[in-house]
Design an enzyme around this catalytic site. Structure first.
Site, PDB file in Angstrom:
ATOM      1  N   GLY A  45       2.958  -3.833  -4.332  1.00 37.58           N
ATOM      2  CA  GLY A  45       4.011  -2.880  -4.678  1.00 37.58           C
ATOM      3  C   GLY A  45       4.169  -2.851  -6.179  1.00 37.58           C
ATOM      4  N   GLN A  50       8.008  -1.454 -14.247  1.00 34.90           N
ATOM      5  CA  GLN A  50       7.224  -2.678 -14.483  1.00 34.90           C
ATOM      6  C   GLN A  50       6.089  -2.446 -15.478  1.00 34.90           C
ATOM      7  OE1 GLN A  50       6.878  -3.460 -10.025  1.00 34.90           O
ATOM      8  NE2 GLN A  50       6.878  -5.532 -10.840  1.00 34.90           N
ATOM      9  N   CYS A  95       6.849 -11.164  -7.000  1.00 36.12           N
ATOM     10  CA  CYS A  95       6.915  -9.959  -7.837  1.00 36.12           C
ATOM     11  C   CYS A  95       5.923 -10.101  -8.980  1.00 36.12           C
ATOM     12  CB  CYS A  95       8.337  -9.811  -8.391  1.00 36.12           C
ATOM     13  SG  CYS A  95       8.579  -8.355  -9.439  1.00 36.12           S
ATOM     14  N   LEU A  96       5.198  -9.031  -9.273  1.00 30.40           N
ATOM     15  CA  LEU A  96       4.251  -9.051 -10.409  1.00 30.40           C
ATOM     16  C   LEU A  96       4.957  -9.365 -11.717  1.00 30.40           C
ATOM     17  CD1 LEU A  96       1.985  -5.951  -9.595  1.00 30.40           C
ATOM     18  CD2 LEU A  96       1.239  -8.345  -9.724  1.00 30.40           C
ATOM     19  N   HIS A 137      12.841  -3.926  -2.277  1.00 32.79           N
ATOM     20  CA  HIS A 137      12.444  -4.685  -3.470  1.00 32.79           C
ATOM     21  C   HIS A 137      12.085  -3.730  -4.616  1.00 32.79           C
ATOM     22  CE1 HIS A 137      10.165  -8.074  -5.551  1.00 32.79           C
ATOM     23  NE2 HIS A 137       9.681  -7.004  -6.161  1.00 32.79           N
ATOM     24  N   GLU A 138      11.253  -2.746  -4.313  1.00 32.24           N
ATOM     25  CA  GLU A 138      10.810  -1.801  -5.358  1.00 32.24           C
ATOM     26  C   GLU A 138      11.960  -0.908  -5.827  1.00 32.24           C
ATOM     27  OE1 GLU A 138       8.135  -2.422  -6.779  1.00 32.24           O
ATOM     28  OE2 GLU A 138       7.268  -3.709  -5.247  1.00 32.24           O
ATOM     29  N   HIS A 141      14.054  -2.456  -8.487  1.00 32.82           N
ATOM     30  CA  HIS A 141      13.485  -2.315  -9.842  1.00 32.82           C
ATOM     31  C   HIS A 141      13.996  -1.032 -10.512  1.00 32.82           C
ATOM     32  CE1 HIS A 141      10.618  -5.587 -10.259  1.00 32.82           C
ATOM     33  NE2 HIS A 141      10.058  -5.312  -9.086  1.00 32.82           N
TER      34      HIS A 141
HETATM   35  C1  QAP Z   1       6.919  -6.621  -3.873  1.00 31.11           C
HETATM   36  O1  QAP Z   1       5.126  -7.839  -4.780  1.00 31.11           O
HETATM   37  C2  QAP Z   1       7.074  -7.214  -2.511  1.00 31.11           C
HETATM   38  O2  QAP Z   1       3.571 -14.050  -8.160  1.00 31.11           O
HETATM   39  C3  QAP Z   1       5.501  -6.560  -4.358  1.00 31.11           C
HETATM   40  O3  QAP Z   1       1.153 -14.335  -9.273  1.00 31.11           O
HETATM   41  C4  QAP Z   1       7.537  -8.510  -2.359  1.00 31.11           C
HETATM   42  O4  QAP Z   1       3.071  -7.145  -5.307  1.00 31.11           O
HETATM   43  C5  QAP Z   1       6.761  -6.488  -1.395  1.00 31.11           C
HETATM   44  C6  QAP Z   1       2.084 -10.880  -7.173  1.00 31.11           C
HETATM   45  C7  QAP Z   1       7.697  -9.040  -1.111  1.00 31.11           C
HETATM   46  C8  QAP Z   1       6.924  -7.039  -0.144  1.00 31.11           C
HETATM   47  C9  QAP Z   1       7.389  -8.310   0.001  1.00 31.11           C
HETATM   48  C10 QAP Z   1       3.003 -11.886  -7.324  1.00 31.11           C
HETATM   49  C11 QAP Z   1       0.838 -11.019  -7.740  1.00 31.11           C
HETATM   50  C12 QAP Z   1       2.407  -9.627  -6.467  1.00 31.11           C
HETATM   51  C13 QAP Z   1       2.667 -13.047  -8.014  1.00 31.11           C
HETATM   52  C14 QAP Z   1       3.872  -8.036  -5.312  1.00 31.11           C
HETATM   53  C15 QAP Z   1       1.410 -13.181  -8.590  1.00 31.11           C
HETATM   54  C16 QAP Z   1       0.490 -12.165  -8.448  1.00 31.11           C
HETATM   55  C17 QAP Z   1       3.596  -9.343  -5.916  1.00 31.11           C
HETATM   56 CO    CO Z   2       8.783  -6.565  -8.052  1.00 32.75          CO
END
Ligand code: QAP
Ligand code: CO
Length: 174
Positions: A45, A50, A95-96, A137-138, A141
């Site tokens: 996501g 971001q 989260c990225l 979540h998104e 943001h």
């Molecule tokens: C949001 O999260 C989300 O820590 C998207 O080192 C969260 O793409 C959607 C990521 C929970 C559904 C459930 C996180 C990549 C990516 C990290 C992400 C990392 C590398 C997170």
């Molecule tokens: Co996020």
């Protein structure tokens, strides 16, 4: 083009995004770049803020039952509005913009969301489970909020401690 991801505690991540007005080629280029960035950074996501762009745009691209992240399953979500929430569910989120940290967060289990696609067509969707969690979540943001703000006091303390430790170890390797 692959953008850099803003990382906590970047103040830009706290800005409130604004609605998209023009569903033009420029928007399509941005959406394509957001997709390229999300995939390159191994995300499921991504919200425009971001990458430093304060527009109400987000992508969600979850894996299917076979663990495949297919582009055809991606949601391109513009100017979203939640019109209905119910139930609750706890899920370990990441989260990225908070790389390497994962913690349990409680959110609504079922939502109804209205949004526009890249051509300006309005859609109404009922979401449940992980897609509903990802959407909430998104959408946070877009209002300038991160999932770590939803942690209990003790878990937030745990985060702060781990984050400081991580910054220190990054100092030592540079
Ligand atoms: C949001 O999260 C989300 O820590 C998207 O080192 C969260 O793409 C959607 C990521 C929970 C559904 C459930 C996180 C990549 C990516 C990290 C992400 C990392 C590398 C997170
Ligand atoms: Co996020």
């Amino acid at each position: 083009m692959i953008y850099n991801i803003l990382v906590y505690p970047d103040k830009k991540l706290r800005e409130v995004s604004k609605n998209v007005k023009k569903f033009d080629d420029k928007l399509h280029i941005l959406l394509n770049d957001m997709y390229e960035t999300m995939i390159a950074k191994e995300g499921i996501g991504l919200a425009a803020i971001q990458i430093g762009i304060t527009k109400n745009i987000l992508l969600i691209n979850l894996a299917d039952d076979d663990g495949m992240q297919k582009k055809e399953d991606m949601l391109e979500v513009i100017n979203p509005k939640i019109t209905h929430l119910d139930g609750s569910e706890i899920y370990q989120e990441g989260c990225l913009s908070v790389p390497g940290f994962y913690e349990d967060v409680k959110r609504a289990k079922n939502i109804t969301v209205e949004y526009f696609d890249r051509f300006g067509n309005k859609t109404v969707q009922d979401l449940e489970g992980l897609p509903a969690i990802a959407m909430q979540h998104e959408m946070d943001h877009l209002k300038g909020h991160l999932f770590i703000e939803k942690l209990s006091y003790l878990k937030r303390k745990k985060f702060e401690k781990e984050w400081k430790k991580k910054l220190k170890s990054e100092m030592d390797t540079k």
